[in-house]
Scaffold this active site. Structure first.
Site, mmCIF file in Angstrom:
data_model
loop_
_atom_site.group_PDB
_atom_site.id
_atom_site.type_symbol
_atom_site.label_atom_id
_atom_site.label_comp_id
_atom_site.label_asym_id
_atom_site.label_seq_id
_atom_site.Cartn_x
_atom_site.Cartn_y
_atom_site.Cartn_z
ATOM 1 N N GLY A 43 25.509 41.818 72.823
ATOM 2 C CA GLY A 43 26.835 41.259 72.630
ATOM 3 C C GLY A 43 26.691 39.968 71.842
ATOM 4 O O GLY A 43 25.925 39.081 72.232
ATOM 5 N N ALA A 44 27.388 39.853 70.722
ATOM 6 C CA ALA A 44 27.173 38.721 69.825
ATOM 7 C C ALA A 44 27.290 37.357 70.512
ATOM 8 O O ALA A 44 26.398 36.518 70.383
ATOM 9 C CB ALA A 44 28.130 38.811 68.631
ATOM 10 N N ASP B 208 30.695 41.764 65.721
ATOM 11 C CA ASP B 208 29.491 40.946 65.611
ATOM 12 C C ASP B 208 29.509 40.029 64.408
ATOM 13 O O ASP B 208 28.747 39.074 64.352
ATOM 14 C CB ASP B 208 28.255 41.854 65.553
ATOM 15 C CG ASP B 208 27.990 42.521 66.883
ATOM 16 O OD1 ASP B 208 27.058 42.084 67.578
ATOM 17 O OD2 ASP B 208 28.712 43.462 67.250
ATOM 18 N N ASN C 163 31.007 45.920 63.551
ATOM 19 C CA ASN C 163 30.952 46.180 64.988
ATOM 20 C C ASN C 163 30.135 47.444 65.220
ATOM 21 O O ASN C 163 29.657 48.083 64.280
ATOM 22 C CB ASN C 163 32.369 46.323 65.559
ATOM 23 C CG ASN C 163 32.398 46.285 67.074
ATOM 24 O OD1 ASN C 163 31.795 45.401 67.691
ATOM 25 N ND2 ASN C 163 33.082 47.231 67.694
ATOM 26 N N LYS C 164 29.975 47.805 66.467
ATOM 27 C CA LYS C 164 29.172 48.962 66.847
ATOM 28 C C LYS C 164 29.529 50.189 66.011
ATOM 29 O O LYS C 164 30.703 50.436 65.729
ATOM 30 C CB LYS C 164 29.406 49.263 68.335
ATOM 31 C CG LYS C 164 28.520 50.352 68.889
ATOM 32 C CD LYS C 164 27.094 49.894 68.927
ATOM 33 C CE LYS C 164 26.200 50.958 69.543
ATOM 34 N NZ LYS C 164 24.823 50.473 69.666
#
Length: 325
Positions: A54-55, A223, A233-234
């Site tokens: 998690g950023a 992120d 992002n993911k």
């Protein structure tokens, strides 16, 4: 150490201040195990192999790690910082925290300040995001943007958790999020603990859920945000955004303002991390689920263009991505 789901202690400095203590997120939801990390290699591996993830959480962890490593004479603090930054290239909070620690006069105070600020930011982000959803409505999530990826409320999950604390009732459709299943393993766990009505779905079911009119919005974290409003992002987030655009479902990205990287002009400049193929073939499976020797592609992130994003929610307010430039 006991894992308290209400406090969600995922990162802290050890009592002797010679190590960083983290919850090993790889083992959730089956096990809750804490790790004591005191060397640069242990800290690098924790980020690289997603023991901490998690950023914002990586940023907090990096700050504590830099303080601990400042006591070690093997390398300069700048060298330790470069080493940690190389562990995961996409999340800008890692670089931001390292650079901030390198400029600090009092490293001990600075690492604690970064953590305190993240708690306050998550609360503010949650308050801002709560204005986007009404009591009884439903959202779709992708990956994990809750307390374990940040601190306390989280970012993308923050409005649901904060609202639930205030007696509001929400529904959440949670993408499992391949290849690391962070939606299934972590998001579902956090939202269930918060009292949210959770339904877990496979990633390829998101379009059907939207088509059926079951969700009022999509909430995701990110992120990195480029200067033009593109977000990383993911992997799979961009596909969800495309579906949301087609089915006219608002698509909201949640992040602290430190995730906005003004030095990155667009999503095309964001380095996308490529991860080990075992995460697709056999991680979380008793036996391999693909033929031996098959080629695999496993990027950890994708970039969602700004034009697919309804708004970016930060602690400073709700921003039209087109206005970042």
């Amino acid at each position: 150490m006991v894992f308290n789901m209400n406090k969600l202690i995922n990162i802290q400095l050890s009592e002797d201040e010679n190590a960083v203590i983290i919850l090993d997120q790889r083992l959730l939801p089956s096990k809750t195990e804490y790790l004591r990390l005191s060397t640069a290699d242990e800290m690098y591996d924790a980020i690289k192999y997603l023991k901490i993830r998690g950023a914002p959480a990586i940023g907090i962890f990096a700050a504590y790690a830099m303080y601990v490593l400042s006591k070690s004479p093997q390398r300069t603090l700048s060298e330790y910082g470069d080493y940690l930054k190389s562990s995961r290239p996409t999340a800008v909070n890692l670089q931001w925290a390292v650079e901030r620690m390198l400029k600090a006069e009092n490293l001990r105070e600075e690492c604690h300040a970064i953590h305190r600020e993240d708690i306050a930011m998550c609360k503010a982000i949650s308050e801002n995001g709560l204005s986007l959803i009404k009591d009884g409505e439903a959202v779709l999530t992708h990956c994990n943007a809750g307390p374990l990826a940040t601190s306390q409320y989280g970012t993308g999950l923050g409005p649901l958790i904060l609202g639930s604390e205030r007696g509001m009732h929400f529904k959440a459709y949670v993408d499992e999020t391949r290849p690391l299943l962070q939606g299934a393993r972590i998001t579902a766990l956090e939202l269930m603990n918060a009292g949210v009505d959770v339904t877990l779905i496979c990633d390829n079911m998101a379009g059907e859920v939207m088509k059926a009119g079951k969700v009022n919005a999509v909430f995701t974290g990110c992120d990195r945000v480029a200067a033009n409003g593109d977000t990383a992002n993911k992997i799979g987030t961009c596909g969800v955004a495309v579906l949301a655009k087609h089915y006219r479902v608002p698509f909201y990205v949640f992040c602290p303002s430190s995730t906005i990287d003004s030095s990155c002009s667009s999503g095309a400049d964001i380095v996308i991390e490529e991860r080990d193929t075992s995460e697709i073939i056999d991680l979380y499976f008793k036996e391999p689920v693909a033929p031996l020797g098959v080629k695999c592609c496993n990027p950890s992130f994708d970039v969602t263009p700004a034009e697919l994003i309804t708004a970016i929610v930060t602690e400073k307010g709700i921003i039209n991505p087109a206005r970042l430039l």
